[in-house]
Design an enzyme around this catalytic site. Sequence first.
Site, PDB file in Angstrom:
ATOM      1  N   SER A   1     -48.637 -12.456  30.770  1.00  0.00           N
ATOM      2  CA  SER A   1     -48.860 -12.146  32.178  1.00  0.00           C
ATOM      3  C   SER A   1     -48.474 -10.699  32.467  1.00  0.00           C
ATOM      4  O   SER A   1     -48.996  -9.781  31.837  1.00  0.00           O
ATOM      5  CB  SER A   1     -48.093 -13.143  33.050  1.00  0.00           C
ATOM      6  OG  SER A   1     -48.533 -13.089  34.384  1.00  0.00           O
TER       7      SER A   1
ATOM      8  N   HIS B   1     -53.280 -20.308  33.129  1.00  0.00           N
ATOM      9  CA  HIS B   1     -52.502 -19.106  32.887  1.00  0.00           C
ATOM     10  C   HIS B   1     -51.353 -19.370  31.905  1.00  0.00           C
ATOM     11  O   HIS B   1     -50.578 -20.304  32.082  1.00  0.00           O
ATOM     12  CB  HIS B   1     -51.944 -18.614  34.221  1.00  0.00           C
ATOM     13  CG  HIS B   1     -51.288 -17.282  34.179  1.00  0.00           C
ATOM     14  ND1 HIS B   1     -51.943 -16.135  33.803  1.00  0.00           N
ATOM     15  CD2 HIS B   1     -50.007 -16.901  34.473  1.00  0.00           C
ATOM     16  CE1 HIS B   1     -51.118 -15.098  33.891  1.00  0.00           C
ATOM     17  NE2 HIS B   1     -49.937 -15.541  34.285  1.00  0.00           N
TER      18      HIS B   1
ATOM     19  N   GLU C   1     -58.540 -18.826  34.654  1.00  0.00           N
ATOM     20  CA  GLU C   1     -57.600 -17.904  35.297  1.00  0.00           C
ATOM     21  C   GLU C   1     -58.253 -16.924  36.256  1.00  0.00           C
ATOM     22  O   GLU C   1     -59.342 -16.415  35.988  1.00  0.00           O
ATOM     23  CB  GLU C   1     -56.866 -17.096  34.228  1.00  0.00           C
ATOM     24  CG  GLU C   1     -56.101 -17.918  33.222  1.00  0.00           C
ATOM     25  CD  GLU C   1     -55.164 -17.055  32.405  1.00  0.00           C
ATOM     26  OE1 GLU C   1     -54.470 -16.203  33.000  1.00  0.00           O
ATOM     27  OE2 GLU C   1     -55.131 -17.229  31.189  1.00  0.00           O
TER      28      GLU C   1
END
Length: 323
Positions: free
Chosen positions: A147, A271, A241
């Site tokens: 991320s 995610h 995502e």
Amino acid sequence: MPSLRSRLLNFYLRTTQKRALHPDTPIIARRQKVDRASKNPKVISDVEVTPVSLGSVKGEWVVPSTIESHRVILYFHGGGYCFGSTQARRPLVARIAAAAGARALSIDYRLAPEHPFPAALDDAISAYRWLLGKGTSPQGIVLVGDSAGGGLALSACMALRDGGAPLPAAVVCLSPWTDLSMSGWSILRQAQADPTVTYRTLAVCARHYLKNTNPTNPFASPLFGDFHNLPPLLVHVGSKEILLDDATRISDKADAAGINASVEVFDGMPHVFQAHASLPETKGSISRIGSFIASRTSQAVRQKDGSGSTVTPFVPRQKSATS
């Protein structure tokens, strides 16, 4: 086709965990709540975890029993630059390290809003330089992040290149956040499909991290940076995502710069799905990541100091075997 387990996971996440940060959310209080929820994570057996201080940066070594001592993962956790910790990502880091036959150094870089850009970037670079100072060959280091941590890994690599530092052997990004201007079409197109991440959450985190920084600054949003002369990249992302375009556009940038990059999209995955150990897709992804790290660090050699003597890399656990 996504596995049954992944479909059940998506349903569970959508119905129980999808939350949007309100612009007035007290970030520090929310962070403390997240940290309490991630205490005492379950780590795979036969992995040693050792706290470490890298000057002003804190972190931990995560070391499986079977490693190649020259092979090091430098890991950056996710959390929108406002949340997250080494503790929360310890199980994932342990599985990646075991798959790669590597020791992993996971760091707690400073978080916003107390420490906005470029604090996280400065800490990432400091950790890398600390490894070099301990005698670790750059050819044996791979930057890995998920991320925001995936974006941070790319930004750090660009900053190291621009600063004339020796580059790591490779970079691995899991569902990376690479565009804090949020210009990717998937931000809107996948808004209903993504079971965990929302536009509003990203916007709040970006505001706290960037402060007065232009969101297209390449050291905050590496998608806008120069990809020339970067090491090989491996990117894994889920098809559900809202950050899908943050990952897939890396392929276009890499192609234009003539560097080796593999962007792999996992059908139906949310995610950072690799954080969910029971999914068959997770096992496939981590196996692929482990093989990539092992192959890219196979040429690593020990550095030499000024006198020409071999410098022994710092190894917190004295076990080594071929992977």
